[in-house]
Design an enzyme around this catalytic site. Structure first.
Site, mmCIF file in Angstrom:
data_model
loop_
_atom_site.group_PDB
_atom_site.id
_atom_site.type_symbol
_atom_site.label_atom_id
_atom_site.label_comp_id
_atom_site.label_asym_id
_atom_site.label_seq_id
_atom_site.Cartn_x
_atom_site.Cartn_y
_atom_site.Cartn_z
ATOM 1 N N ASP A 234 0.502 -1.245 0.305
ATOM 2 C CA ASP A 234 -0.086 0.464 -0.244
ATOM 3 C C ASP A 234 0.676 1.120 -0.340
ATOM 4 O O ASP A 234 0.694 2.543 -0.631
ATOM 5 C CB ASP A 234 -0.583 0.081 1.558
ATOM 6 C CG ASP A 234 -1.620 1.189 1.417
ATOM 7 O OD1 ASP A 234 -2.342 1.583 0.258
ATOM 8 O OD2 ASP A 234 -1.267 1.573 2.252
ATOM 9 N N HIS A 239 4.382 4.682 -3.195
ATOM 10 C CA HIS A 239 4.976 6.291 -2.712
ATOM 11 C C HIS A 239 6.003 6.020 -2.155
ATOM 12 O O HIS A 239 7.033 6.880 -2.750
ATOM 13 C CB HIS A 239 3.669 6.640 -1.184
ATOM 14 C CG HIS A 239 2.292 6.924 -1.707
ATOM 15 N ND1 HIS A 239 2.002 6.925 -2.830
ATOM 16 C CD2 HIS A 239 1.738 6.335 -0.982
ATOM 17 C CE1 HIS A 239 0.653 6.981 -3.159
ATOM 18 N NE2 HIS A 239 0.431 6.139 -1.745
HETATM 19 C C1 BG6 Z 1 -2.763 5.513 0.168
HETATM 20 C C2 BG6 Z 1 -2.842 4.759 1.162
HETATM 21 O O1 BG6 Z 1 -2.392 5.435 -1.338
HETATM 22 O O2 BG6 Z 1 -1.705 6.778 0.517
HETATM 23 C C3 BG6 Z 1 -3.974 4.804 2.001
HETATM 24 O O3 BG6 Z 1 -3.480 3.712 0.459
HETATM 25 C C4 BG6 Z 1 -2.760 6.313 3.055
HETATM 26 O O4 BG6 Z 1 -3.553 4.014 2.824
HETATM 27 C C5 BG6 Z 1 -2.325 6.988 2.277
HETATM 28 O O5 BG6 Z 1 -3.082 6.697 3.769
HETATM 29 C C6 BG6 Z 1 -1.586 8.636 2.611
HETATM 30 O O6 BG6 Z 1 -1.407 9.989 1.888
HETATM 31 P P1 BG6 Z 1 -1.026 10.481 2.406
HETATM 32 O O7 BG6 Z 1 -0.888 11.935 1.237
HETATM 33 O O8 BG6 Z 1 -1.699 11.150 3.877
HETATM 34 O O9 BG6 Z 1 0.631 10.499 3.108
#
Ligand code: BG6
Length: 489
Positions: A234, A239
């Site tokens: 995930d 990311h």
């Molecule tokens: C998403 C995930 O891609 O990114 C989530 O699926 C996560 O689980 C989210 O909470 C986090 O994004 P950000 O921008 O809040 O760091």
């Protein structure tokens, strides 16, 4: 396709009434409206399965804005203009006739067409084929795909193949919303606009790098989706590896999609495999047990609503990555991400090498290294930790570790920090792919992640429990301690 307004577009939102559209896409498009960045004649075509009178879409959009846009950012004019752009097409995604209704709606204007697939990836192939069958996939049409692109290398290839049957790579925009964050983009500026950093960005100068993406929330009512994925799929596959690629890549020759994506891909290819022979030393996985979120008591992962007993899914991962190339030889990258951490905090910490010799040993025997801390969110900013002399007439020079702190909030006063989706949607409208992920990057990232998952599957060890509200299992501390280092807290 002749275009009666060269900069106008029809943004077609598949899954327009779903969670992503409501929380992120519609509010982001509204912000672009407010900033007058959308051509007056552009349209937003909301597509969903719900059978409702088309006129009701205006009311639904306005409800979304009330719920997800701050009150001081809602103004009547922008809201009225924005709602007027919407049209609603009810579709059964597996029914050809539905695509004809959509085609009729789009044919009314000769605009640049953008299809945003905010649906489960299992529907991508069906939707792309449906669009193709009514002649809606021709260039220069663009399609935006949300993550997850697959569950592993093989399923991501299947998705990419299917979509690739109907769209060329130059038409496909794969979203990783971290690439739209201001501070992630600022990594490019920091690295390539400042010789202070670009000249000190390799194994000669850098001791190690930490990337943290901590969240205070738990699984937030999406237990079953999450349980299938886990934190590695995930957050790390996409990311964190994207952030790592931007930090580690060679300078691209230009600020364009091809140059940047080529360099990122080389980093992903150079990641040293983690497999059954080294995963014990290189990775830690954890699962939150009951504990606290702030002051509030919260349940453990296995006690969340909808949870199945005995799930072995990780909600925390820490790992040590090596990039086997000239620049980063011997420099570990420590990655850490988890749910139910003490706070929401994403940051990159570059720790530079210590001085080879300490002439201040009498007053500061352990001279700390310089650090560059890039706060991705919240409290966006950049810090440099350095040593200074404490003013005074004392015989011995007293030194102190101090921080040069550039907070975006302070420095760029009045500048609203745009949500990642605003930037990304705008880039698609402009046809810029540099903030989107190429097929090869997705597949290369899965290749590396698959190795870790396969290694985990060969052990009978479960994820290590950690209390909600802590920084993960103790083993995460040991991961760095075994190298004589510690997490930056
Ligand atoms: C998403 C995930 O891609 O990114 C989530 O699926 C996560 O689980 C989210 O909470 C986090 O994004 P950000 O921008 O809040 O760091």
């Amino acid at each position: 396709m002749p275009n009666d307004c060269p900069n106008c577009c029809d943004m077609v939102l598949f899954g327009a009434l779903g969670d992503l559209s409501r929380r992120k896409l519609i509010p982001a498009l509204y912000q672009l409206e407010r900033a007058q960045l959308i051509e007056p004649q552009s349209r937003i075509i909301a597509v969903a399965r719900e059978d409702m009178p088309a006129a009701q879409i205006t009311e639904r959009v306005s409800d979304v804005l009330k719920q997800f846009v701050a009150e001081n950012e809602r103004d009547d004019d922008s809201m009225a203009r924005f709602c007027k752009r919407f049209q609603y097409v009810c579709m059964d995604f597996s029914d050809n006739a539905s695509y004809q209704s959509l085609q009729q709606c789009l044919e009314q204007k000769q605009h640049q067409r953008i299809f945003y697939l905010a649906t489960p990836p299992a529907l991508y192939a069906t939707i792309c084929k449906g669009l193709h069958d009514v002649g809606l996939t021709e260039e220069p049409t663009r399609v935006i795909l949300e993550k997850p692109i697959g569950h592993n290398l093989s399923s991501s290839k299947d998705i990419n193949e299917e979509v690739g049957r109907y769209f060329n790579e130059s038409q496909i925009y794969r979203i990783d919303h971290y690439l739209g964050k201001e501070t992630v983009l600022n990594l490019l500026a920091l690295r390539f606009a400042n010789s202070l950093f670009s000249n000190n960005w390799d194994h000669h100068a850098v001791d190690h790098i930490q990337i943290t993406a901590a969240e205070q929330v738990g699984v937030e009512g999406r237990w079953s989706y999450y349980d299938d994925a886990g934190q590695l799929r995930d957050m790390v596959q996409n990311h964190l590896l994207q952030v790592l690629s931007l930090i580690a890549m060679e300078p691209p020759s230009r600020l364009d999609a091809e140059s940047i994506r080529d360099e990122k891909l080389k980093v992903l290819k150079a990641l040293r495999p983690i497999n059954a022979s080294n995963s014990q030393q290189m990775t830690v996985r954890g699962q939150y047990a009951k504990g606290f979120s702030g002051e509030k008591k919260v349940p453990g992962y296995l006690e969340e609503e909808g949870a199945k007993e005995n799930s072995e899914t990780e909600t925390f991962v820490a790992l040590k990555a090596h990039i086997d190339n000239w620049r980063w030889s011997g420099v570990p990258f420590y990655l850490r991400t988890g749910k139910r951490m003490p706070e929401k905090r994403s940051e990159v910490v570059i720790t530079f090498k210590k001085q080879p010799h300490n002439i201040f040993h009498e007053t500061l025997p352990d001279l700390p290294p310089n650090k560059l801390v890039i706060r991705l969110q919240p409290d966006e900013g950049v810090e440099v930790e350095m040593i200074n002399k404490i003013p005074g007439l004392g015989k011995q020079m007293q030194l102190k570790a101090t921080t040069l702190d550039l907070s975006f909030d302070e420095t760029f006063k009045k500048r609203r920090i745009a949500d990642a989706y605003e930037r990304l949607l705008l880039e698609v409208m402009h046809g810029n792919q540099y903030l989107f992920v190429h097929r090869q990057e997705v597949e290369q990232a899965w290749n590396w992640i698959d190795g870790i998952i396969a290694a985990w599957e060969t052990t009978d060890e479960s994820p290590k429990p950690y209390p909600a509200g802590s920084w993960g299992p103790v083993a995460s501390v040991s991961l760095l301690a075994q190298d004589g280092r510690e997490w930056d807290e």
